[in-house]
Design an enzyme around this catalytic site. Structure first.
Site, PDB file in Angstrom:
ATOM      1  N   ARG A   1     -52.512  42.695  36.058  1.00 38.61           N
ATOM      2  CA  ARG A   1     -51.511  43.300  35.157  1.00 38.61           C
ATOM      3  C   ARG A   1     -50.338  42.363  34.871  1.00 38.61           C
ATOM      4  NH1 ARG A   1     -50.600  48.998  37.562  1.00 38.61           N
ATOM      5  NH2 ARG A   1     -52.770  49.599  37.583  1.00 38.61           N
TER       6      ARG A   1
ATOM      7  N   ARG B   1     -44.418  47.378  22.635  1.00 41.09           N
ATOM      8  CA  ARG B   1     -44.980  48.705  22.866  1.00 41.09           C
ATOM      9  C   ARG B   1     -44.213  49.773  22.084  1.00 41.09           C
ATOM     10  NH1 ARG B   1     -47.483  51.620  27.850  1.00 41.09           N
ATOM     11  NH2 ARG B   1     -46.770  53.714  27.465  1.00 41.09           N
TER      12      ARG B   1
ATOM     13  N   ASP C   1     -58.268  47.705  28.826  1.00 37.45           N
ATOM     14  CA  ASP C   1     -58.258  48.752  29.848  1.00 37.45           C
ATOM     15  C   ASP C   1     -59.676  48.983  30.358  1.00 37.45           C
ATOM     16  OD1 ASP C   1     -56.213  51.013  30.842  1.00 37.45           O
ATOM     17  OD2 ASP C   1     -58.235  51.859  30.728  1.00 37.45           O
TER      18      ASP C   1
ATOM     19  N   TYR D   1     -62.613  58.988  36.174  1.00 42.62           N
ATOM     20  CA  TYR D   1     -61.692  59.374  35.098  1.00 42.62           C
ATOM     21  C   TYR D   1     -62.321  60.335  34.083  1.00 42.62           C
ATOM     22  CZ  TYR D   1     -58.584  55.690  36.764  1.00 42.62           C
ATOM     23  OH  TYR D   1     -57.756  54.915  37.539  1.00 42.62           O
TER      24      TYR D   1
END
Lengths: 346, 346
Positions: free
Chosen positions: A27, A40, A77, A154
């Site tokens: 990250r 962002r 991701d 998930y």
């Protein structure tokens, strides 16, 4: 025969001699960087950025402009595959990732279609190509995906409950995820990824046997299906199970080039156990980035010393950079690895 | 010399021969039992129950009325010490435990007072006495507390951040918690607890070195301060770090009678490593209780067989019973341990 690489990071992955221990950070392109937060805000969120190849490439390069890192990892991701399968990934404010369509019944699995990367995940492949143009082969670029078990946690409301209540259904899902991941990662390699990492973030939730049956088995299917050489260059493949320190030797069965270590593992003991059968990547506690440069230097020295004068160490954190650590501490970490590691090499 | 015990569970804790492997289950008195949920509704919540000695004793005994368990554990919580320190424990609807007053600054720690158990935690001591009267020495009763590190993770908003930003302050807090815990557990022993368990639920968040410095160090302080014999009987002391499978040998330094194992550990490998220097308790995956009796029997057999024909195994889960598992699966588990274990003994 593989062509020779000049990248310090790739050399370490392949357990070849290097001048200093290479370092990159999970990250490293992320929220702790003000320029990331600005972008962002402008773009309106993570997914809009990740699905725009130019922007994803720009973000991938952001940390490299600040720190002399030895590697880049494509900004994306681990949940892009289930999103490409049509499950509808989204991020609710201040919550983790969610899916509009969760996997629960037979039909949910049987109707899942393996995504063609060139159609459904082309934005990642394009981001890799754009990034590689900018990098001009000065720094290697890592592609990645999530392990089938980790992705399953998930897209199922309680994956461990399914493991015990409907194990065959879970196996069918994991198999489809594994097949999708082979295609996806091979497409990343074709697009120019110099190395590949498979993130098994939640393997540590399992018993030893279930780790073998539900996590490692599908990681093996993926590692066996990868193009591990491309255009005459070896593509090192990294496998990382968080909280998997007890199973490092078991992981060798999937033939990884590199094993990732979280921060709970003593890297010296891990190196002895693995005995040069794979390179090791890790394993600084990410929370240490909240301390100060002096403390960071001491911990870097501890890890370098524990690994010792052996080839095959890529310095990294044991998990991703927390979202609000001071940027100057990240700089201190990268500098410490380079300046303190020379004495362990050559 | 210790007087002889007739309790199967205490014998196993002391690595003495038994006829069958004893079994108790973490959180065996809890929400999966309809009679518990009824009482909880009537009483208006967990804290009201835990602070009422008669009710706490009643809940402690509930699972024993259903299942032939080999041990009881007093119904309470690992956060009673910080509550007794005045930090104000409460439970928000569908959330975990919270405190009105969190620890953040020097002053928060320096003003903390070590609670006198007979004053501030008398409800637990009374519950132990009442329970023991009902048990009539047929089943041993386990007292418990949380490890200082684990308790700290609940009273500090981010304990790992404090570990790196203000380690000395954290040490002072841990020291006060350890001192409080020694008094509290010794008071439980005086009140009649037959064994003691220290829960280190969050030790697994730490690096190996920090586990030694911030968790194990204070567990050692506690274990050194405990009355390990009472009225001529040895009081076995159990230490359990969830996600601590890599550190089992390190844990021997605190001289535990028993080490708890979570579900990620292979109990056969753990037994070899520990080599009869402590008994072992565990380690069935609690989520297995969502499966079915046949699957549960197979897993019990696997664990019994992995431990083998050795003394010193107390069967348990690797963590607490989930809140909504079928009661009949818990019954199947207890029966399976008793019926399948005879062949490993005598």
């Amino acid at each position: 025969m593989s062509a020779e690489t000049s990248h310090r990071l790739i050399k370490a992955f392949l357990r070849q001699p290097v001048d200093r221990t290479p370092v990159w950070l999970m990250r490293q392109a992320g929220r702790y960087l003000p320029e990331y937060r600005q972008l962002r805000e402008k773009m309106g969120g993570f997914l809009a950025m990740a699905k725009n190849p130019e922007i994803a490439a720009e973000i991938t390069l952001q940390p490299l402009k600040r720190f002399p890192l030895d590697g880049a990892i494509i900004f994306s991701d681990i949940l892009m595959i289930p999103d490409a399968m049509g499950l509808g990934l989204y991020f609710a404010e201040n919550e983790g990732p969610k899916f509009k369509h969760m996997i629960q019944h037979e039909k949910d699995v049987s109707t899942l279609v393996i995504p063609e990367p060139e159609e459904k995940l082309n934005y990642v492949l394009d981001a890799i190509k754009i990034t590689q143009k900018s990098l001009e082969n000065k720094i290697p670029l890592i592609g990645f995906a999530g392990s089938p078990w980790t992705v399953a946690t998930y897209v199922i409301s309680d994956a461990k409950k399914m493991l015990f209540q409907a194990p065959e259904l879970l196996h069918r899902l994991l198999d489809k995820l594994a097949e999708s991941t082979v295609k996806y990662l091979n497409a990343q390699i074709s697009a120019g990824a110099d190395a590949i990492m498979l993130f098994d973030t939640w393997g540590g939730l399992l018993t030893t046997r279930d780790y073998h049956d539900f996590s490692l088995k599908y990681a093996k299917k993926i590692f066996s299906g990868l193009q591990r050489e491309h255009k005459g260059k070896k593509i090192p493949c990294i496998f990382f199970t968080k909280q998997g320190g007890q199973w490092l030797e078991d992981m060798l069965s999937i033939q990884p080039d590199v094993l990732g270590l979280d921060w709970t593992v003593n890297i010296g003991e891990a190196r002895e156990k693995i005995n040069q059968r794979a390179a090791l990547q890790g394993n600084l506690d990410p929370m240490l980035l909240y301390s100060n440069p002096k403390r960071i230097q001491a911990e870097v020295e501890f890890i370098l010393n524990a690994y010792g004068k052996y080839s095959g160490h890529a310095f990294n954190l044991g998990h991703g950079i927390p979202k609000d650590v001071p940027v100057e501490n990240v700089a201190a970490l990268v500098d410490a690895v380079h300046s303190l590691s020379a004495k362990y090499h050559g």
